[in-house]
Design an enzyme around this catalytic site. Structure first.
Site, short mmCIF file in Angstrom:
data_model
loop_
_atom_site.label_atom_id
_atom_site.label_comp_id
_atom_site.label_asym_id
_atom_site.label_seq_id
_atom_site.Cartn_x
_atom_site.Cartn_y
_atom_site.Cartn_z
N SER A 89 0.87 -1.18 0.00
CA SER A 89 0.00 0.00 0.00
C SER A 89 0.90 1.22 0.00
CB SER A 89 -0.94 0.00 1.21
OG SER A 89 -0.23 -0.16 2.43
N GLU A 126 1.31 5.62 0.53
CA GLU A 126 0.77 6.86 1.09
C GLU A 126 1.24 8.06 0.28
OE1 GLU A 126 0.80 7.58 5.45
OE2 GLU A 126 1.92 9.40 4.93
N ASP A 130 -1.16 15.75 15.47
CA ASP A 130 -0.29 16.61 16.27
C ASP A 130 -0.69 18.06 16.06
OD1 ASP A 130 1.37 14.48 17.26
OD2 ASP A 130 2.27 14.36 15.27
N PHE A 161 11.19 14.33 10.47
CA PHE A 161 10.06 13.42 10.61
C PHE A 161 10.24 12.52 11.84
CE2 PHE A 161 9.42 13.30 5.70
CZ PHE A 161 8.79 14.53 5.76
N HIS A 207 3.70 -1.04 3.80
CA HIS A 207 3.10 0.26 3.54
C HIS A 207 4.23 1.25 3.27
CE1 HIS A 207 -0.08 3.31 3.75
NE2 HIS A 207 0.76 4.05 4.45
#
Length: 309
Positions: free
Chosen positions: A30, A32, A124, A233, A283
């Site tokens: 998958s 993103e 966040d 990140f 992912h």
């Protein structure tokens, strides 16, 4: 401490079966994306979607930020992927700066657009290290959001997991307790934050199983082409950038093609180690680029559906 290599070990490595030989491609992937801000970025995103579509992904997801314009871009991107690319698409949804009524409205619009899968996140506040403050009329956490979404419609829901523990958690056990609450509230699976050690993910799997968590845990894979960006990140989600990775990218700031080759190699090896440990669902955090994710999937044996194997 010495940097000398063990000659016997290196000799054995040189004659072992290649890491990626003969893999049957029995994996699911998958991907993103994030919603584009400009027409140029939208074209780049669409190129990435089209390049990855032949791999027949389990789903693709589109990130989401607080604020009306970002929500609209996420909605439009997901709706286009479903309508034009005809791929299963998931929309991210967070608790940040939104009342329960606002979230209901967004979720209902998603359902009307054909979205059946939500990635439900607490979210966040925007500033690194800023404490999360729930909206006075909103959901206090992701578990509450999952429950609320299930009351709105029969969404398939994914939630976040943290192999190296969320920065806001008191300890790894309380973080796992929170994950279990999200899954018990109705989530189908958990997608992990990125990490760079297969062993850390395997230990996390074991700890989750010991907590009675049986839902699928998908490892989140971030092919790193910009170490400074990855470090930013990582600081937000509790992941560790290993020192050896700094060394691999040292001196490549002005060599983007070389950075990509290194990034693909590092991420592919991580995925191969995970595969050896039984992982079959991956992912990928694409950052709206298809080439690295596609290359890694190819190395793991995936081929476009319908092509000769």
């Amino acid at each position: 401490m010495t940097n000398e290599l063990d000659p016997k070990r290196e000799a054995q490595t040189a004659v072992d079966t290649p890491l990626f030989s003969g893999l049957p491609g029995d994996i699911n992937a998958s991907f993103e994306f994030f919603p584009p801000k400009t027409e140029k970025m939208e074209a780049k995103l669409w190129d990435a979607v089209q390049e990855l579509k032949p791999l027949d992904p389990s789903f693709v997801s589109v990130t989401y930020g607080a604020g009306g314009s970002t929500r609209e871009r996420t909605h439009n991107t997901v709706a286009r992927i479903i309508k034009e690319a005809q791929m299963p698409a998931a929309a991210h949804l967070t608790c940040v700066d939104a009342s329960k009524a606002e979230i209901r409205e967004v979720a209902e619009h998603y359902w009307e657009a054909g979205v059946r899968h939500i990635v439900a996140l607490r979210g966040d506040m925007g500033e690194p290290g800023a404490p999360f403050v729930p909206h006075p009329d909103g959901y206090a956490n992701a578990a509450e959001l999952v429950s609320g979404l299930k009351e709105i419609a029969d969404f398939e829901i994914s939630v976040a997991a943290y192999p190296e523990t969320h920065p806001d958690a008191d300890c790894p056990q309380s973080d796992l307790d929170n994950l279990k609450r999200k899954l018990d509230a109705g989530a189908t699976r958990a997608i992990s934050q990125f990490f760079f050690s297969a062993d850390k993910f395997f230990r996390f799997q074991d700890a989750a199983a010991a907590k009675g968590i049986t839902a699928p845990l998908l490892p989140g894979i971030l092919p790193v082409t910009n170490v400074a960006q990855a470090r930013k990140f990582a600081g937000a989600c509790g992941a560790e950038i290993p020192a050896w990775m700094d060394g691999l990218f040292d001196g490549l700031d002005e060599r983007p093609a070389s950075r990509q080759l290194v990034a693909a190699t590092v991420a592919a090896e991580l995925c191969r180690r995970l595969y050896a440990g039984g992982v079959r669902d991956f992912h990928f955090y694409t950052l709206n680029r298809a080439d690295l994710a596609y290359a890694i999937c190819h190395m793991l044996g995936m081929r476009p559906k319908g092509d000769a194997q």
